[in-house]
Scaffold this active site. Structure first.
Site, PDB file in Angstrom:
ATOM      1  N   LYS A   1       0.996  -0.869   0.140  1.00  0.00           N
ATOM      2  CA  LYS A   1      -0.355   0.726  -0.005  1.00  0.00           C
ATOM      3  C   LYS A   1       0.729   0.944   0.288  1.00  0.00           C
ATOM      4  CE  LYS A   1      -4.466   0.980   0.259  1.00  0.00           C
ATOM      5  NZ  LYS A   1      -5.499   0.761  -0.583  1.00  0.00           N
TER       6      LYS A   1
ATOM      7  N   ASN B   1      23.336  20.878 -10.272  1.00  0.00           N
ATOM      8  CA  ASN B   1      23.871  22.411 -10.091  1.00  0.00           C
ATOM      9  C   ASN B   1      22.746  23.032 -10.883  1.00  0.00           C
ATOM     10  OD1 ASN B   1      25.650  24.449 -10.327  1.00  0.00           O
ATOM     11  ND2 ASN B   1      26.516  23.085 -11.915  1.00  0.00           N
TER      12      ASN B   1
ATOM     13  N   HIS C   1      21.628  26.865 -12.067  1.00  0.00           N
ATOM     14  CA  HIS C   1      22.121  27.385 -12.690  1.00  0.00           C
ATOM     15  C   HIS C   1      21.778  28.902 -11.982  1.00  0.00           C
ATOM     16  CE1 HIS C   1      24.210  24.206 -15.037  1.00  0.00           C
ATOM     17  NE2 HIS C   1      23.348  24.284 -14.789  1.00  0.00           N
TER      18      HIS C   1
ATOM     19  N   THR D   1      -4.086  -5.009   0.855  1.00  0.00           N
ATOM     20  CA  THR D   1      -4.133  -3.239   1.083  1.00  0.00           C
ATOM     21  C   THR D   1      -4.072  -2.695   1.629  1.00  0.00           C
ATOM     22  OG1 THR D   1      -4.808  -2.648  -1.179  1.00  0.00           O
ATOM     23  CG2 THR D   1      -2.760  -3.836  -1.355  1.00  0.00           C
TER      24      THR D   1
END
EC number: 1.7.3.3
Length: 309
Positions: free
Chosen positions: A16, A264, A266, A63
């Site tokens: 679940k 990274n 910018h 579930t």
């Protein structure tokens, strides 16, 4: 674990996902409240081949039952506990309560609710939403074996100087200029694995992993920024990532490895000019265009080297 029947190999799990739960602990001695919000995902490895090969669901843990279990176990936790402890608790339950379940993998994201202060005084029951998430994953085996990781997601860091990128590969496709002066911004996503190999071996100190999460975050940030008066120079995201990961391993003996993902992000220098006005905006380390697409993607795992006898 693969299972075989009728000449066919099957690898399966079920669970679940995204079970959201909020929990409040109220303390009568001082009137303070403590609050957490968790997003829980559960995955069970179990012996339930009959549900795949035949119309027999007798070994399946529904579930919906998993969802309900999260709420029941949260209610049963009379004392505050860390997200890691709750993940282990849920995993232990499924492996011990159901004979057919041999492994439970419990992943949890804790939203960053933080206590507010009014006029410099912590509020007893007021909270605001912060920025980065606290994550945890516990893989619990029926034998009691444990694989435990903690993490931090969305830790946005930026420094306006003390960063550069030089002496990289240049060829006919390269237009990026070298620089010894740039902004450095990233959004750190980190996960670290603890060395505890069984449920019985984890520390018994209350909220141990919550404190460790805060300590690891501090080490990551301190290494990224450097001293407050001077900072520390970063020749590349790669070098900074390695120093951050190494610092965590040196500082915490019970962390065996750490994985860091640091895009990274910018901030591009802005230069505007026309024929009539060749220096409408002349870049002088002051005006930038923030952009996150496309961005560099840097990630690595830093681990201890263990000797094998």
């Amino acid at each position: 674990m693969a299972q075989e029947a009728d000449g066919i190999r099957l690898e399966q799990r079920h669970g679940k996902a995204r079970v959201r739960v909020g929990r409040v602990w109220r303390h009568a001695h001082d009137g303070s409240h403590h609050f957490v919000e968790w997003n829980v995902s559960i995955s069970l490895l179990s012996h339930c081949l009959s549900s795949y090969y035949r119309d027999d669901n007798s070994d399946i843990v529904a579930t919906d039952t998993m969802k309900n279990t999260v709420y029941v176990k949260a209610k049963e936790c009379g004392d505050r506990l860390s997200v890691e402890e709750f993940a282990i608790l849920i995993g232990k339950h499924f492996c011990s309560f159901y004979p057919q379940v041999f492994t439970a993998i419990v992943s949890i994201i804790e939203k960053p609710w933080e206590r507010v202060s009014i006029d410099g005084k912590p509020h007893l029951h007021g909270f605001k939403l912060g920025s980065e998430n606290h994550t945890a994953e516990a893989r619990v085996e029926k034998s009691g074996a444990l694989n435990l990781t903690s993490g931090i997601g969305g830790l946005a860091l930026l420094k306006t100087t003390q960063s550069g990128f030089e002496r990289f590969v240049r060829d006919k496709y390269t237009v990026l200029p070298e620089t010894g002066e740039r902004m450095l911004a990233t959004e750190v996503n980190a996960s670290w694995r603890y060395s505890y190999e069984s449920v019985a071996s984890i520390p018994t100190k209350g909220l141990y992993f919550t404190e460790k999460f805060m300590d690891v975050k501090k080490v990551l940030m301190d290494t990224f920024f450097g001293p407050p008066e001077t900072g520390v120079y970063s020749p590349s995201v790669q070098r900074t990532l390695y120093l951050m990961g190494s610092a965590v391993l040196k500082r915490f003996a019970d962390v065996s490895s750490i994985h860091l993902k640091m895009p990274n992000i910018h901030f591009l220098p802005v230069n505007l000019s026309t024929k009539e006005n060749p220096s409408m905006v002349k870049f002088k380390d002051d005006v930038y265009l923030p952009t996150d697409e496309p961005h560099g993607s840097i990630e690595a795992t830093v681990s201890r080297i263990t000797s094998k006898l």
